[in-house]
Write an enzyme that holds these catalytic residues in place. Structure first.
Site, PDB file in Angstrom:
ATOM      1  N   ASN A  13      11.752  33.578  -5.809  1.00 12.01           N
ATOM      2  CA  ASN A  13      11.152  34.458  -4.805  1.00 12.01           C
ATOM      3  C   ASN A  13      10.268  33.610  -3.880  1.00 12.01           C
ATOM      4  OD1 ASN A  13       9.088  36.077  -3.555  1.00 12.01           O
ATOM      5  ND2 ASN A  13       9.693  37.766  -4.862  1.00 12.01           N
TER       6      ASN A  13
ATOM      7  N   HIS B 108       5.838  33.960  -0.929  1.00 10.29           N
ATOM      8  CA  HIS B 108       4.530  33.340  -0.683  1.00 10.29           C
ATOM      9  C   HIS B 108       4.587  32.062   0.142  1.00 10.29           C
ATOM     10  CE1 HIS B 108       2.750  36.601  -2.619  1.00 10.29           C
ATOM     11  NE2 HIS B 108       3.397  36.390  -3.749  1.00 10.29           N
TER      12      HIS B 108
ATOM     13  N   HIS C 210       4.308  39.391   4.217  1.00 11.47           N
ATOM     14  CA  HIS C 210       4.795  38.009   4.031  1.00 11.47           C
ATOM     15  C   HIS C 210       6.130  37.823   4.761  1.00 11.47           C
ATOM     16  CE1 HIS C 210       6.393  40.082   0.533  1.00 11.47           C
ATOM     17  NE2 HIS C 210       5.262  40.020  -0.134  1.00 11.47           N
TER      18      HIS C 210
ATOM     19  N   THR D  29       0.170  43.437  -5.186  1.00 12.82           N
ATOM     20  CA  THR D  29       1.559  43.114  -5.521  1.00 12.82           C
ATOM     21  C   THR D  29       2.186  44.346  -6.174  1.00 12.82           C
ATOM     22  OG1 THR D  29       2.990  41.572  -6.736  1.00 12.82           O
ATOM     23  CG2 THR D  29       0.871  42.072  -7.738  1.00 12.82           C
TER      24      THR D  29
ATOM     25  N   HIS E 179       8.191  39.504 -12.670  1.00  9.30           N
ATOM     26  CA  HIS E 179       6.812  39.821 -12.309  1.00  9.30           C
ATOM     27  C   HIS E 179       5.804  39.089 -13.187  1.00  9.30           C
ATOM     28  CE1 HIS E 179       4.085  41.914  -9.689  1.00  9.30           C
ATOM     29  NE2 HIS E 179       3.238  41.770 -10.681  1.00  9.30           N
ATOM     30  N   GLY E 180       5.046  38.240 -12.518  1.00  6.53           N
ATOM     31  CA  GLY E 180       3.961  37.526 -13.189  1.00  6.53           C
ATOM     32  C   GLY E 180       4.429  36.450 -14.148  1.00  6.53           C
TER      33      GLY E 180
ATOM     34  N   HIS F 162       5.379  33.974  -7.510  1.00  8.61           N
ATOM     35  CA  HIS F 162       4.019  33.480  -7.315  1.00  8.61           C
ATOM     36  C   HIS F 162       3.723  32.195  -8.091  1.00  8.61           C
ATOM     37  CE1 HIS F 162      -0.402  33.442  -7.532  1.00  8.61           C
ATOM     38  NE2 HIS F 162      -0.309  33.926  -6.308  1.00  8.61           N
TER      39      HIS F 162
HETATM   40  N1  PXP Z   1      10.718  40.944  -9.171  1.00  7.27           N
HETATM   41  C1  PXP Z   1      10.302  41.956  -8.399  1.00  7.27           C
HETATM   42  C2  PXP Z   1      11.168  43.181  -8.312  1.00  7.27           C
HETATM   43  C3  PXP Z   1       9.098  41.871  -7.668  1.00  7.27           C
HETATM   44  O1  PXP Z   1       8.714  42.899  -6.888  1.00  7.27           O
HETATM   45  C4  PXP Z   1       8.346  40.674  -7.745  1.00  7.27           C
HETATM   46  C5  PXP Z   1       7.054  40.527  -7.015  1.00  7.27           C
HETATM   47  O2  PXP Z   1       7.033  41.046  -5.803  1.00  7.27           O
HETATM   48  C6  PXP Z   1       8.841  39.633  -8.534  1.00  7.27           C
HETATM   49  C7  PXP Z   1      10.015  39.802  -9.252  1.00  7.27           C
HETATM   50  C8  PXP Z   1       8.172  38.309  -8.607  1.00  7.27           C
HETATM   51  O3  PXP Z   1       6.899  38.426  -9.147  1.00  7.27           O
HETATM   52  P1  PXP Z   1       5.939  37.168  -9.145  1.00  7.27           P
HETATM   53  O4  PXP Z   1       5.685  36.809  -7.722  1.00  7.27           O
HETATM   54  O5  PXP Z   1       4.722  37.672  -9.846  1.00  7.27           O
HETATM   55  O6  PXP Z   1       6.645  36.077  -9.888  1.00  7.27           O
END
Ligand code: PXP
Length: 239
Positions: A7, A10, A50, A100, A192-193, A215
């Site tokens: 992703n 950022h 972003h 987020t 996520h995270g 992130h």
């Molecule tokens: N997957 C989804 C569906 C998300 O919305 C996000 C964050 O926007 C992520 C993965 C990635 O999360 P992180 O940036 O915390 O790794």
């Protein structure tokens, strides 16, 4: 083989902080792909904090990159996404005030709206996933909605691990959900995270086929470089 979705939201956050052109998310998408990212994830948020339309359009137009576009259920966003024709769509909840994506979709409340959206993307042959909490009920609803994949929100697990709290029950919950989803024919993703530690823990769950990580990858790149971080994650999920 498990896949890594990088992703790059950022990269755009950093660029936007200066209001100039560097660092360029389109360059980052090409770079991450070259290093070994299996797909590139971008979240076109309603407030465009972003990734912006021009970035998303350019990244989606790259034939050599598999693009996973995250969008909310807002009709304008759906129309925009249909025009950009990404390879994959991930439908996420969105709240303008959140820092987020704080949790999964409320499938019970929005089931008819989401079903309609899924059918619109399916018609265009775009693989579609739903970002949901690790909940058996939500897995069953996802199956009823006829989606291709589910992405399990791993935020609770990540927070527990970071706070040095017990995470066994949360891992078990994710594992049970992954098993059921897989049994029902839904491809399982997680995101996520996530950092090295949580990704390593989740890599042991055979049913999870894809990780979407943002992130931590971008943050860690400051110290060791984007290429090395991507290689480290590929090694972790490849074991
Ligand atoms: N997957 C989804 C569906 C998300 O919305 C996000 C964050 O926007 C992520 C993965 C990635 O999360 P992180 O940036 O915390 O790794």
């Amino acid at each position: 083989m498990k896949r890594l979705g990088v992703n790059i939201d950022h990269i755009a956050t950093l660029r936007n902080a200066r209001g100039e052109l560097h660092p360029d998310p389109v360059f980052a998408a090409n770079f991450a792909k070259k290093i070994g990212a299996d797909s590139i994830t971008i979240h076109l948020r309603e407030d465009r904090r972003h990734i912006r339309d021009k970035d998303a359009k350019l990244i989606c137009s790259k034939r050599n990159i598999l693009v996973n576009l995250e969008i909310s259920t807002n009709l304008r966003m759906i129309k925009t996404a249909l025009k950009m024709k990404p390879n994959f769509i991930c439908i996420v909840p969105e709240n303008r005030k959140e820092i987020t994506t704080e949790g999964g979709l409320d499938l019970k409340k929005n089931r008819f709206r989401i079903k309609k959206i899924i059918s619109m993307f399916k018609e265009k042959k775009i693989r579609t996933s739903l970002f949901i909490n690790p909940s058996i009920k939500d897995i069953k609803i996802s199956k009823e909605l006829d989606v291709d994949c589910i992405e399990i929100h791993t935020g609770t697990l990540s927070n527990l691990v970071k706070l040095n709290k017990s995470f066994k029950n949360e891992i078990k919950k994710i594992e049970r959900c992954s098993l059921l989803a897989n049994k029902l024919g839904l491809e399982v993703h997680a995101g996520h995270g996530l950092d090295y530690k949580t990704t390593k823990l989740l890599s042991k769950i055979r049913e999870i086929k894809e990780f979407n990580i943002g992130h931590f990858i971008i943050g860690e790149s400051i110290f060791i470089g984007l290429a090395q971080v991507i290689k480290n994650f590929k090694r972790i999920i490849g074991k």
